[in-house]
Design a protein around this motif. Structure first.
Motif, PDB file in Angstrom:
ATOM      1  N   THR A   1      -1.254  11.019  -4.337  1.00 46.20           N
ATOM      2  CA  THR A   1      -0.843   9.655  -4.001  1.00 46.20           C
ATOM      3  C   THR A   1       0.138   9.672  -2.837  1.00 46.20           C
ATOM      4  O   THR A   1       1.046  10.498  -2.795  1.00 46.20           O
TER       5      THR A   1
ATOM      6  N   ASP B   1       2.827   7.098  -1.080  1.00 47.71           N
ATOM      7  CA  ASP B   1       3.557   5.854  -1.272  1.00 47.71           C
ATOM      8  C   ASP B   1       4.090   5.390   0.083  1.00 47.71           C
ATOM      9  O   ASP B   1       4.937   6.046   0.675  1.00 47.71           O
TER      10      ASP B   1
ATOM     11  N   PRO C   1       1.213  -6.351  -1.747  1.00 48.96           N
ATOM     12  CA  PRO C   1       1.196  -5.014  -2.353  1.00 48.96           C
ATOM     13  C   PRO C   1      -0.026  -4.202  -1.916  1.00 48.96           C
ATOM     14  O   PRO C   1      -1.088  -4.758  -1.671  1.00 48.96           O
TER      15      PRO C   1
ATOM     16  N   ARG D   1      -2.475  -1.248  -3.229  1.00 51.65           N
ATOM     17  CA  ARG D   1      -2.962  -0.464  -4.366  1.00 51.65           C
ATOM     18  C   ARG D   1      -4.434  -0.164  -4.083  1.00 51.65           C
ATOM     19  O   ARG D   1      -5.316  -0.919  -4.459  1.00 51.65           O
ATOM     20  N   LYS D   2      -4.697   0.931  -3.379  1.00 49.67           N
ATOM     21  CA  LYS D   2      -6.060   1.272  -2.976  1.00 49.67           C
ATOM     22  C   LYS D   2      -6.398   2.693  -3.393  1.00 49.67           C
ATOM     23  O   LYS D   2      -5.535   3.559  -3.502  1.00 49.67           O
ATOM     24  N   SER D   3      -7.691   2.920  -3.605  1.00 50.16           N
ATOM     25  CA  SER D   3      -8.189   4.248  -3.975  1.00 50.16           C
ATOM     26  C   SER D   3      -9.189   4.735  -2.943  1.00 50.16           C
ATOM     27  O   SER D   3      -9.936   3.935  -2.373  1.00 50.16           O
TER      28      SER D   3
ATOM     29  N   LYS E   1      -4.907   8.041  -3.807  1.00 51.65           N
ATOM     30  CA  LYS E   1      -4.376   6.682  -3.929  1.00 51.65           C
ATOM     31  C   LYS E   1      -3.317   6.442  -2.871  1.00 51.65           C
ATOM     32  O   LYS E   1      -2.565   7.348  -2.516  1.00 51.65           O
TER      33      LYS E   1
ATOM     34  N   LYS F   1      -0.233   3.462  -2.149  1.00 50.90           N
ATOM     35  CA  LYS F   1       0.461   2.350  -2.777  1.00 50.90           C
ATOM     36  C   LYS F   1       1.657   1.976  -1.920  1.00 50.90           C
ATOM     37  O   LYS F   1       2.066   2.730  -1.035  1.00 50.90           O
TER      38      LYS F   1
ATOM     39  N   GLU G   1       4.111  -1.626  -0.354  1.00 49.95           N
ATOM     40  CA  GLU G   1       4.162  -3.067  -0.125  1.00 49.95           C
ATOM     41  C   GLU G   1       4.392  -3.324   1.357  1.00 49.95           C
ATOM     42  O   GLU G   1       5.269  -2.720   1.980  1.00 49.95           O
TER      43      GLU G   1
END
Length: 143
Positions: free
Chosen positions: A32, A34, A98, A100-102, A120, A122, A124
């Protein structure tokens, strides 16, 4: 006893067989990235997932897909040799709100189920609101 030894050797051969081949290991914790809180006007939306082929055969990335058109991933064109590293670049369109993607990475890696790895992103995306000190402010509903 003879059957137990045979079964043990058979199991051992399956385990050693499963260890051969290309293996993919991503550097990002939990696969992930961020973004944190970023401003739309100050970020290009590009992030990089770095990975290494920790196996003993060439790693081939056959496909990389995102869950929507707002996230565009790119994949390596050439096989990644054992011990070598490469990257998957992801560009998010920086839509306000926000993130939130895969992203699904399809490979020939033997250390992940079906050769697929799920990445992933994530965070904002914020839009900067500028206050104009010369602009007249509304005081109430009658104005």
């Amino acid at each position: 006893m003879k059957k137990e030894i045979t079964l043990f050797l058979l199991l051992l051969s399956f385990i050693s067989f499963a260890q051969k081949g290309p293996k993919i290991e991503f550097k990002a914790k939990d696969n992930t990235i961020d973004y944190g809180k970023v401003y739309k006007d100050q970020d290009n939306g590009v992030r990089v997932f770095e990975f290494t082929n920790t196996g003993d055969a060439p790693l081939i990335v056959t496909n990389v897909q995102s869950t929507c058109g707002c996230t565009v991933p790119s994949k390596p064109k050439e096989p990644i040799m054992p011990g070598k590293s490469d990257k998957i670049e992801v560009k998010y369109n920086m839509a306000t709100g926000p993130i939130r993607k895969s992203i699904t990475v399809e490979t020939n890696a033997v250390n992940v189920e079906g050769g697929k790895v799920h990445l992933k992103i994530k965070g904002e995306v914020l839009e900067r609101v500028e206050n104009n000190v010369l602009e007249k402010k509304k005081v109430g509903p009658m104005q």
